[in-house]
Design an enzyme around this catalytic site. Structure first.
Site, PDB file in Angstrom:
ATOM      1  N   ARG A   1      24.718  37.949  48.644  1.00  0.00           N
ATOM      2  CA  ARG A   1      25.793  37.570  47.717  1.00  0.00           C
ATOM      3  C   ARG A   1      27.168  37.767  48.358  1.00  0.00           C
ATOM      4  O   ARG A   1      28.111  37.029  48.061  1.00  0.00           O
ATOM      5  CB  ARG A   1      25.683  38.370  46.410  1.00  0.00           C
ATOM      6  CG  ARG A   1      24.429  38.089  45.578  1.00  0.00           C
ATOM      7  CD  ARG A   1      24.176  36.646  45.262  1.00  0.00           C
ATOM      8  NE  ARG A   1      22.988  36.419  44.439  1.00  0.00           N
ATOM      9  CZ  ARG A   1      21.740  36.285  44.934  1.00  0.00           C
ATOM     10  NH1 ARG A   1      21.490  36.356  46.219  1.00  0.00           N
ATOM     11  NH2 ARG A   1      20.727  36.063  44.116  1.00  0.00           N
TER      12      ARG A   1
ATOM     13  N   GLU B   1      27.697  34.801  50.497  1.00  0.00           N
ATOM     14  CA  GLU B   1      27.981  33.642  49.661  1.00  0.00           C
ATOM     15  C   GLU B   1      29.449  33.635  49.203  1.00  0.00           C
ATOM     16  O   GLU B   1      30.072  32.584  49.105  1.00  0.00           O
ATOM     17  CB  GLU B   1      27.040  33.644  48.447  1.00  0.00           C
ATOM     18  CG  GLU B   1      27.082  32.336  47.655  1.00  0.00           C
ATOM     19  CD  GLU B   1      26.044  32.334  46.544  1.00  0.00           C
ATOM     20  OE1 GLU B   1      24.830  32.284  46.850  1.00  0.00           O
ATOM     21  OE2 GLU B   1      26.439  32.399  45.365  1.00  0.00           O
TER      22      GLU B   1
ATOM     23  N   SER C   1      42.761  43.430  59.480  1.00  0.00           N
ATOM     24  CA  SER C   1      42.011  44.169  60.485  1.00  0.00           C
ATOM     25  C   SER C   1      40.690  44.681  59.910  1.00  0.00           C
ATOM     26  O   SER C   1      40.648  45.154  58.764  1.00  0.00           O
ATOM     27  CB  SER C   1      42.823  45.364  60.992  1.00  0.00           C
ATOM     28  OG  SER C   1      42.065  46.085  61.956  1.00  0.00           O
TER      29      SER C   1
END
Lengths: 153, 153, 153, 153, 153, 153, 153, 153, 153, 153
Positions: free
Chosen positions: G95, G98, G121
């Site tokens: 997830r 995604e 960073s």
């Protein structure tokens, strides 16, 4: 840009045009194979771009299907037999790959048992597709027939 | 760790042991196929791990090749037919893949022309390897024979 | 587990043992090739696992290098010529791949121009490596020599 | 958009146009190589996009094949030698890759045995393709010839 | 199995043992480089498996770090410089790859502008790592220094 | 379609146009860098699409090379620094990748030895390419110079 | 083989042992973080192998979990932060990937809008996971907090 | 070809046109988000193609940016949220992937510790990007906030 | 090494032991599901490693199959649901992938038509496998049943 | 170029035109399925390019949606069912892949337990999508229904 500055039409593109006209004119691959006096699989492979056609065969096909000089020029050209890996996901083709996956080790063992170390040539080679009637459902029979080549230093 | 806590021996590992003993005892795949009364390619595929053997066939093979109960247990187990992609680089196997690459589009066209939309089953399927004598060099003949399945909603 | 239940030693593993003993005993590949009366590249390829050795050659090598029966059994076995793709990142090997990348299209054109449609066989084939002296720096000369096979249905 | 705002024609695209005109005018690669006084493989590689042509050579080729200024501009440009991985599936090229796969480890061993640690340069390098007559079937002979470079800190 | 039947220890494995002992004994790479009188990067690369050590250097390192004969035998062996692609995801290494991604096209243009067509050799080559003090934060300075090789047929 | 409905020209495409005009007008990258008062590698990287140019620099370059407003608009746009993996097969670029493969583990060890856990920044970073004369053949010297960043939670 | 010839235990392997003992002794990651006075995510990342632990922290954890010196030695070692790509298919991790896929372009646009050209960073960086109560179902809140780094030549 | 035979404009292509006009007219994403009364990240994601816009929002954006009906039609269409894997090599995006690589295992452990087996939803989900001032350098703060979903058969 | 220093047994390895004992004792998955009072697919998935079992269920299964504490400990552990991509080439699994390939776009269209933008949850989800008798050949019926989740910021 | 020299329109392209007109005219897939008297999933799959439509169905759809002869010609053509791997990253489709990943081994076990060795046909096959009301949130129910095929030599 002058006409002479066009590259040779891509053989896959020519093959798509042959196929489109074949469908529009209601011709079968078997009829085209007969027209150029060649085995069915070879004829279809060559017209789709995998083999160079002899000039007179290209001429006959282009006349029959009303295709132009660019297609004829492409059909006789030397192919680069590159490969679209996505084609392997088409179910009709995929089953052939699955056969290699499931039976590959056994085929290798039996080729070596019957012939010793070497390969079935894919160059000195022919392949045929047939329909065999069967009351339990007709069957697709594909025959691969290649010269055995032994490792020969 | 008690004996009962061993997993079922991997079917490819069992296949390697079958093959090692087959070689050491000088048996051919044809002889093993005859022993279990099965077609050669099926017998070799099954003994190398692609099919579950009937218990009595596994029993016969293990007796003949002096293999133990772990191999027998593995030979009858349900296979997961995973695939080693590296095998495709073995030249003997690669030529089969090259055939799909070069002739795949033509085979697809002709299956659809002879049968309409559908596939050659790789499940209701058999394959044979034969050696055909030829004065220009003997030939490997591989026959794929599968039931046609039409797309059927 | 009884001794007979070991699989045939992997041919790459046998090749590593051959190479380790070759180094420890200070033998060159050229000396091993001479021992089995074979061309250098073939001898090295076979001893590293790419070709089956004749039993008497395997016997001689194992005696010379004090290797056991498991190695000898493996050296005569039929190879599966799988391939480690990581080897292509070794700089000495990579340069050969780069040659195919940079010159591949030209080699294809010239093979077809000199021979028509077909391939250089990799089975009816030999390859040699030589050192050619050159005042500007000695040169590696690799000669690939394979029978031309024309597409022959 | 003004003419000056076109990018330099892609060198592969220029190579396809060179090849198309070469075929239409019935010229061989050997004739083009002679025209620009260069070895055959270098000439074909350069005209297909792998090397920059000297301006006068590009001029001669474009005059001979009736190609325009855009092609000439592209032929002399610095190449980026990227690579189409699909080309490796063309059987004529694939056999060269298979040679690396099957013989790579042996070639590496022998280069190191004859020269010590280092590589065959692919930059200070030439390659030739020849046809050698042989009663058992003519042979393709490809000679790779590169300067040995030892690892030199 | 007799001791002589062990393969040469893998050079990466030997490198891990060198590193483990280096840490346990509190030695720096700089100290090991000094011990064998070699540049730091070369010494670390060689001890980690990328270069063959001269026998006397391997001897010194193994004595210093109390490593056995198997490690020494491995350190002097010819490396196959294969590559673990997962290493590229280590952030310290990845930044070097990112530099090639972001600046690669510019580096290629400037190498060709300053030297004409060719490459920076990775064989006739050295690389150094330095720490440069800077009030805004110290800097890593990596200097790649390779002989220019022009394409030379 | 109205002019305002064109997307910003792709920065790689703009870079190709910059490069084409640079070649046609006989300018070097060094001259363009001087024109916009920037280091050579940064100037080439920015003009090829890896960095946004300040508007006045884009203006100067487009005036010098007779490029239109679309190119100027693209040169100042924020880049997405995607990467063409095929570029890694160009031999001039590939040698840089090979350096990471062969020396990566040693560079990582020495960065950590000299600085502790962290990375060389690829953002607070500069890179230069120089030609250093050498009687044994001039050398390419590439200096990577980045701020050390320690892991800092 | 003497004890000193073992490599440093792999940090992932050490992490698995830490986790196994943590579970067997009923400790939470929160308790281990408290034990070494560190933020939860950092503590878990470090104990699973992504960061080197200070020696005294490694000592405390190994005492608490009854782990031996090999684990302690591994916990303090410098990590190579390689990555198992299969982990990305775990739904809990996937997830997060995604989110990058769906929102990546927008996050990039907004970082540049709020900060100009540069990056967040991942080195000067912290991340926290919290549970936020919500009557419609509690929520996972992950906060990524990194220093902005502008491209700075 | 009639106008009705155009496919819906690709949502990424529409997003590029939105962005081009946004830049040309000097609008920020924040202003566009305010115009359609939506959170910034959602607005940018939707306008770049990851979410369907409500028709009135699409109408407002197209009026503000002088975009035509084709763009408006595309903005309201259902997205297929495919993904360009090359985007992951952009450094600004890559750092997010690196965070998953380095901290993924710890995030998974802590989500399960705080919530038991399950995931953070990427559907019932929001994400925000903020700039937090910091004397040591301002920081990017990205907050992922998703409903916890437990595995629930 | 003390017992406490073993990692938790890998859940796939535990699953293989469960399956081996299940086969040796002649138990079906249905019987094991009944034993732990769970749906068949969930029970099989959990016992093969995809879900954590409640302690009492793990206890019952291990008692029934005579499996030890290491297996029990593994069965209750939190899974990392990684995935073996080779499993996709098993024909029984591959057909499910082929369904997604052939019907995926239509399923997506219809889910959106019936529910608007969103997904079928794979977390709040169940799946069942049934055998339905059919005179033309019995049928496999797999029912996927997941909560619809709409994109909800 | 004459009209007859166009290839058959790509079936995915035809599917995009069908979908665009469907949306513009406010038709649902359910209505189109009813128009051609076919199940919803089949109708959507066929109209998006996965199945050949009967000519009269193609005629009706093109009349209803005011699509031309090129679309009609394409809709009735034999599909090559290639696959866009990027589609798998769309969250709505990805959840189906995740189901195979998480439950694939269990589904395989249960198919073999209920039917013995074989597969669920993806050719003699239908699939339906339904919305089932549920007070805790409506559910997507996808039913896969395929003939069992046993391995049958």
């Amino acid at each position: 840009m002058s006409d002479s500055l066009r590259p040779i039409m891509d053989k896959q593109e020519a093959g798509q045009l042959v196929n489109a006209q074949r469908i529009r004119k209601g011709r079968t691959w078997a009829e085209l194979a007969q027209l150029i006096d060649a085995p069915e699989v070879w004829a279809a492979s060559a017209l789709l771009g995998s083999f160079p056609l002899p000039p007179e065969a290209a001429e006959k096909v282009c006349a029959e299907l009303e295709l132009g000089g660019d297609v004829r020029e492409s059909l006789v050209a030397q192919p680069t037999r590159t490969f679209d890996p996505q084609l392997l996901s088409d179910p009709t083709i995929y089953r052939l790959l699955e056969v290699i996956q499931v039976h590959g080790p056994a085929l290798k063992e039996l080729i070596h048992e019957k012939f010793d170390d070497g390969i079935m040539s894919a160059i000195n080679f022919r392949v045929d597709v047939d329909r065999r009637e069967d009351p339990a459902g007709d069957r697709v029979v594909i025959t691969l027939d290649g010269k055995f080549l032994d490792y020969n230093w």
